[in-house]
Design a protein around this motif. Structure first.
Motif: not given
Length: 321
Positions: A121-125, A156-166, A175-176, A243-247
């Motif tokens: 839900s974050s919109k800030n860099p 700028l990278w936003l912390p909302a752009n990520f993917r978790v895979a286990i 979501s977080a 893994s945790i990917a920053l997208l």
């Protein structure tokens, strides 16, 4: 001769072992500080003071995900037990990107790497935070125009752009992920009459992870907890990798990825909920992690089985001895 003009800091650039790594969001530390020693002399009413050993504070840098691969490789070398001491400099520029000053550092070791909270839900860099400990620093003159090593526009990278895979878990509704820090302790080797003490890496500590997801996708997580914790099937064969990917903004390209090895779940439960609330019900899981690796720019993920992970740990143990 005209008086020297003051200037407003425009940018800070990190140079690592001769490689221009990119611009920083902020920089702090690295200044030399002398110990003040106080001595009582005879019956004198006044104590005698003099300067003792000089120490150099750690650097604390914040940066986005547009840095060059050399920086991430330095961090990952620390994480994998292949630490390297690096020289470098932080160059300050004015608003025209003309270099105005620089502080050089020598034989620096990575001590902490902090990732911000990842929140859908974050919109800030957001920015990564790196701490490293130099053996000594020196102020030096700087000149010339500073340019960015990154190709194209730095976004700028936003912390909302990520993917978790286990492995074996439904991660589609994560979501977080709470902020976490990888720590490398450093000891000071204060031997003899050395003016600048050497630093040696000691304990490497990987953090636990706190992952929040929608309750509707948490069944596989509860099943793992039931088997791993309640039933006691918690040997290494039941641990998982992930893994945790920053997208990037398109949510497809990986800017940075943290590979996770030997994950184990030790706590899971529903988050606080209130009646008649429009908030979606969520679940938070707590995992331990034995080891992490950092990779930039979509590097191929490693597949490591539990048996191979044991061989890797034994091999590293033999090298340390």
């Amino acid at each position: 001769m005209p008086a020297a003009r003051s200037y407003v800091a425009g940018n800070f650039q990190l140079v690592l072992d001769g490689v221009n790594c990119g611009f920083l969001k902020s920089v702090d530390g690295g200044a030399p500080v002398a110990e003040v020693i106080t001595e009582s002399v005879g019956s004198s009413y006044f104590a005698k003071k003099h300067i003792g050993q000089v120490a150099y504070g750690p650097y604390v840098l914040q940066f986005g995900l547009s840095m060059t691969q050399a920086l991430y490789e330095w961090i990952n070398a620390s994480w994998t037990g292949s630490y390297t001491r690096k020289p470098g400099a932080v160059v300050a520029t004015d608003h025209k990107l003309d270099a105005v000053s620089q502080r050089e550092f020598f034989n620096a070791l990575v001590t902490e790497t902090t990732f911000p909270t990842l929140d859908g839900s974050s919109k800030n860099p957001a920015y990564l935070t790196l701490r490293f400990a130099p053996e000594y620093t020196r102020n030096a003159k700087a000149s010339g125009k500073v340019t960015s090593p990154a190709k194209g526009e730095q976004k700028l990278w936003l912390p909302a752009n990520f993917r978790v895979a286990i492995d074996g878990l439904d991660c589609t509704r994560v979501s977080a992920v709470d902020s976490f820090t990888v720590k490398q302790s450093v000891a000071v080797d204060d031997v003899g009459d050395a003016r600048d003490y050497q630093r040696e890496p000691t304990k490497l500590e990987f953090p636990n992870l706190k992952i929040t997801m929608m309750e509707s996708s948490a069944e596989s997580w509860f099943d793992w907890f039931e088997d791993f914790v309640i039933k006691g099937n918690s040997d290494e064969s039941k641990e998982k990798n992930g893994s945790i990917a920053l997208l990037s903004a398109n949510l497809a390209d990986e800017l940075l990825r943290i590979d996770l090895f030997n994950l184990g779940i030790f706590k899971i439960g529903n988050d606080k909920a209130e009646a008649n609330s429009d908030r979606i019900t969520t679940v938070t899981a707590h995992l331990y992690c034995e080891r992490m690796e950092l990779h930039a720019g979509g590097a191929a993920p490693k597949t490591i089985t539990a048996s191979r992970a044991r061989r890797v740990r034994r091999a590293k143990g033999r090298r340390r001895r």
